[in-house]
Design a protein around this motif. Structure first.
Motif, PDB file in Angstrom:
ATOM      1  N   HIS A 157     -10.615  37.782  -5.069  1.00  0.00           N
ATOM      2  CA  HIS A 157     -10.158  38.631  -5.860  1.00  0.00           C
ATOM      3  C   HIS A 157      -9.233  39.928  -5.217  1.00  0.00           C
ATOM      4  CE1 HIS A 157     -12.748  36.911  -8.677  1.00  0.00           C
ATOM      5  NE2 HIS A 157     -13.775  36.954  -7.703  1.00  0.00           N
ATOM      6  N   HIS A 158      -7.977  39.728  -5.438  1.00  0.00           N
ATOM      7  CA  HIS A 158      -6.953  40.542  -4.767  1.00  0.00           C
ATOM      8  C   HIS A 158      -7.433  42.143  -5.254  1.00  0.00           C
ATOM      9  CE1 HIS A 158      -4.572  37.136  -2.813  1.00  0.00           C
ATOM     10  NE2 HIS A 158      -4.837  36.736  -4.184  1.00  0.00           N
ATOM     11  N   ASP A 159      -7.756  42.199  -6.362  1.00  0.00           N
ATOM     12  CA  ASP A 159      -7.709  43.763  -6.818  1.00  0.00           C
ATOM     13  C   ASP A 159      -8.865  44.438  -6.109  1.00  0.00           C
ATOM     14  OD1 ASP A 159      -5.501  43.531  -8.187  1.00  0.00           O
ATOM     15  OD2 ASP A 159      -6.809  43.159 -10.135  1.00  0.00           O
ATOM     16  N   ASP A 160      -9.794  43.438  -5.958  1.00  0.00           N
ATOM     17  CA  ASP A 160     -11.290  43.947  -5.368  1.00  0.00           C
ATOM     18  C   ASP A 160     -11.347  43.796  -3.863  1.00  0.00           C
ATOM     19  OD1 ASP A 160     -12.175  44.976  -7.929  1.00  0.00           O
ATOM     20  OD2 ASP A 160     -12.949  42.730  -8.235  1.00  0.00           O
ATOM     21  N   HIS A 161     -10.305  42.964  -3.328  1.00  0.00           N
ATOM     22  CA  HIS A 161     -10.207  42.531  -1.810  1.00  0.00           C
ATOM     23  C   HIS A 161     -11.797  42.124  -1.636  1.00  0.00           C
ATOM     24  CE1 HIS A 161      -6.549  44.560  -1.430  1.00  0.00           C
ATOM     25  NE2 HIS A 161      -7.140  45.638  -2.023  1.00  0.00           N
ATOM     26  N   GLN A 162     -12.105  41.277  -2.439  1.00  0.00           N
ATOM     27  CA  GLN A 162     -13.433  40.433  -2.173  1.00  0.00           C
ATOM     28  C   GLN A 162     -13.536  38.729  -2.514  1.00  0.00           C
ATOM     29  OE1 GLN A 162     -16.012  42.370  -4.850  1.00  0.00           O
ATOM     30  NE2 GLN A 162     -16.698  43.934  -3.449  1.00  0.00           N
ATOM     31  N   ALA A 163     -13.978  38.169  -1.653  1.00  0.00           N
ATOM     32  CA  ALA A 163     -14.200  36.672  -1.838  1.00  0.00           C
ATOM     33  C   ALA A 163     -15.559  36.565  -2.562  1.00  0.00           C
ATOM     34  CB  ALA A 163     -14.066  35.914  -0.646  1.00  0.00           C
ATOM     35  N   THR A 164     -15.667  35.541  -3.565  1.00  0.00           N
ATOM     36  CA  THR A 164     -16.977  35.274  -3.953  1.00  0.00           C
ATOM     37  C   THR A 164     -17.390  33.757  -4.009  1.00  0.00           C
ATOM     38  OG1 THR A 164     -16.666  36.932  -5.779  1.00  0.00           O
ATOM     39  CG2 THR A 164     -18.159  35.106  -6.455  1.00  0.00           C
ATOM     40  N   LEU A 165     -18.420  33.489  -3.259  1.00  0.00           N
ATOM     41  CA  LEU A 165     -18.874  32.265  -3.103  1.00  0.00           C
ATOM     42  C   LEU A 165     -20.202  31.900  -3.745  1.00  0.00           C
ATOM     43  CD1 LEU A 165     -18.743  29.527  -1.325  1.00  0.00           C
ATOM     44  CD2 LEU A 165     -20.283  30.813   0.481  1.00  0.00           C
ATOM     45  N   PRO A 166     -20.142  31.133  -4.817  1.00  0.00           N
ATOM     46  CA  PRO A 166     -21.125  30.682  -5.540  1.00  0.00           C
ATOM     47  C   PRO A 166     -22.274  29.916  -4.657  1.00  0.00           C
ATOM     48  CG  PRO A 166     -19.316  29.819  -6.750  1.00  0.00           C
ATOM     49  CD  PRO A 166     -18.794  30.277  -5.038  1.00  0.00           C
ATOM     50  N   ILE A 167     -23.651  30.705  -4.707  1.00  0.00           N
ATOM     51  CA  ILE A 167     -24.447  29.873  -4.151  1.00  0.00           C
ATOM     52  C   ILE A 167     -25.812  29.718  -4.843  1.00  0.00           C
ATOM     53  CG2 ILE A 167     -24.073  30.825  -1.822  1.00  0.00           C
ATOM     54  CD1 ILE A 167     -26.086  33.083  -2.224  1.00  0.00           C
ATOM     55  N   GLU A 168     -26.804  28.971  -4.298  1.00  0.00           N
ATOM     56  CA  GLU A 168     -28.074  28.702  -5.168  1.00  0.00           C
ATOM     57  C   GLU A 168     -29.178  29.114  -4.100  1.00  0.00           C
ATOM     58  OE1 GLU A 168     -29.093  25.329  -7.933  1.00  0.00           O
ATOM     59  OE2 GLU A 168     -29.212  24.618  -6.169  1.00  0.00           O
ATOM     60  N   LEU A 169     -30.124  30.236  -4.794  1.00  0.00           N
ATOM     61  CA  LEU A 169     -31.260  30.510  -3.963  1.00  0.00           C
ATOM     62  C   LEU A 169     -32.216  29.470  -4.218  1.00  0.00           C
ATOM     63  CD1 LEU A 169     -30.843  34.438  -4.861  1.00  0.00           C
ATOM     64  CD2 LEU A 169     -30.199  33.234  -2.805  1.00  0.00           C
ATOM     65  N   HIS A 170     -32.938  29.102  -3.242  1.00  0.00           N
ATOM     66  CA  HIS A 170     -33.973  28.232  -3.268  1.00  0.00           C
ATOM     67  C   HIS A 170     -35.403  29.042  -3.129  1.00  0.00           C
ATOM     68  CE1 HIS A 170     -31.436  24.571  -3.322  1.00  0.00           C
ATOM     69  NE2 HIS A 170     -30.707  25.441  -2.786  1.00  0.00           N
ATOM     70  N   ARG A 171     -36.353  28.844  -3.971  1.00  0.00           N
ATOM     71  CA  ARG A 171     -37.783  29.470  -3.690  1.00  0.00           C
ATOM     72  C   ARG A 171     -38.843  28.621  -3.350  1.00  0.00           C
ATOM     73  NH1 ARG A 171     -35.590  31.851  -8.194  1.00  0.00           N
ATOM     74  NH2 ARG A 171     -35.048  34.248  -7.788  1.00  0.00           N
TER      75      ARG A 171
ATOM     76  N   THR B  68     -34.906  27.446  -8.459  1.00  0.00           N
ATOM     77  CA  THR B  68     -33.708  27.835  -8.077  1.00  0.00           C
ATOM     78  C   THR B  68     -33.092  28.709  -8.720  1.00  0.00           C
ATOM     79  OG1 THR B  68     -32.391  26.066  -9.177  1.00  0.00           O
ATOM     80  CG2 THR B  68     -33.403  25.744  -6.717  1.00  0.00           C
ATOM     81  N   GLU B  69     -32.081  29.764  -8.375  1.00  0.00           N
ATOM     82  CA  GLU B  69     -31.154  30.579  -9.007  1.00  0.00           C
ATOM     83  C   GLU B  69     -29.978  30.593  -8.589  1.00  0.00           C
ATOM     84  OE1 GLU B  69     -31.133  35.279 -10.107  1.00  0.00           O
ATOM     85  OE2 GLU B  69     -32.824  34.449  -9.204  1.00  0.00           O
ATOM     86  N   THR B  70     -29.096  30.459  -9.611  1.00  0.00           N
ATOM     87  CA  THR B  70     -27.478  30.522  -9.039  1.00  0.00           C
ATOM     88  C   THR B  70     -27.125  31.965  -9.128  1.00  0.00           C
ATOM     89  OG1 THR B  70     -26.925  28.310  -9.834  1.00  0.00           O
ATOM     90  CG2 THR B  70     -25.169  29.697  -9.525  1.00  0.00           C
ATOM     91  N   THR B  71     -26.297  32.356  -7.981  1.00  0.00           N
ATOM     92  CA  THR B  71     -25.910  33.614  -7.662  1.00  0.00           C
ATOM     93  C   THR B  71     -24.641  33.663  -7.039  1.00  0.00           C
ATOM     94  OG1 THR B  71     -26.455  36.146  -7.402  1.00  0.00           O
ATOM     95  CG2 THR B  71     -27.115  34.312  -5.850  1.00  0.00           C
ATOM     96  N   ALA B  72     -24.009  34.826  -6.501  1.00  0.00           N
ATOM     97  CA  ALA B  72     -22.757  34.591  -5.609  1.00  0.00           C
ATOM     98  C   ALA B  72     -23.156  35.387  -4.610  1.00  0.00           C
ATOM     99  CB  ALA B  72     -21.747  35.252  -6.682  1.00  0.00           C
ATOM    100  N   LEU B  73     -22.444  35.155  -3.369  1.00  0.00           N
ATOM    101  CA  LEU B  73     -22.114  35.762  -2.061  1.00  0.00           C
ATOM    102  C   LEU B  73     -20.794  36.362  -2.262  1.00  0.00           C
ATOM    103  CD1 LEU B  73     -23.359  36.444   0.752  1.00  0.00           C
ATOM    104  CD2 LEU B  73     -22.140  34.425   1.551  1.00  0.00           C
ATOM    105  N   ILE B  74     -20.768  37.765  -1.993  1.00  0.00           N
ATOM    106  CA  ILE B  74     -19.655  38.601  -2.260  1.00  0.00           C
ATOM    107  C   ILE B  74     -19.299  38.923  -0.625  1.00  0.00           C
ATOM    108  CG2 ILE B  74     -18.509  40.567  -3.301  1.00  0.00           C
ATOM    109  CD1 ILE B  74     -19.570  38.530  -5.374  1.00  0.00           C
TER     110      ILE B  74
END
Length: 68
Positions: free
Chosen positions: A15-29, A34-40
């Protein structure tokens, strides 16, 4: 309790405006859920991750006997 995280098979976005990359990840318990979230990642974190992944790929290739 979260035991680990894995990338989701979707493309990372930048995201050029925010200067951030977003990598979708899944958290495992530990209970198997599991839960899907994002690594920013900010630009510096993205560069660090790139260097770490490059080193890990090199180690994998060296262990497999590839020159690379």
């Amino acid at each position: 309790m979260i035991t680990h995280a894995t990338p989701v098979r979707r493309d990372i976005t930048y995201h050029h405006d925010d200067h951030q990359a977003t990598l979708p990840i899944e958290l495992h318990r530990s209970d198997g859920t599991t839960e899907t979230t994002a690594l920013i990642l900010d630009p510096t974190q993205l560069e660090v991750l790139y260097a770490q992944l490059d080193r890990a790929i090199g180690m994998r290739e060296a262990a497999a006997g590839h020159s690379g």
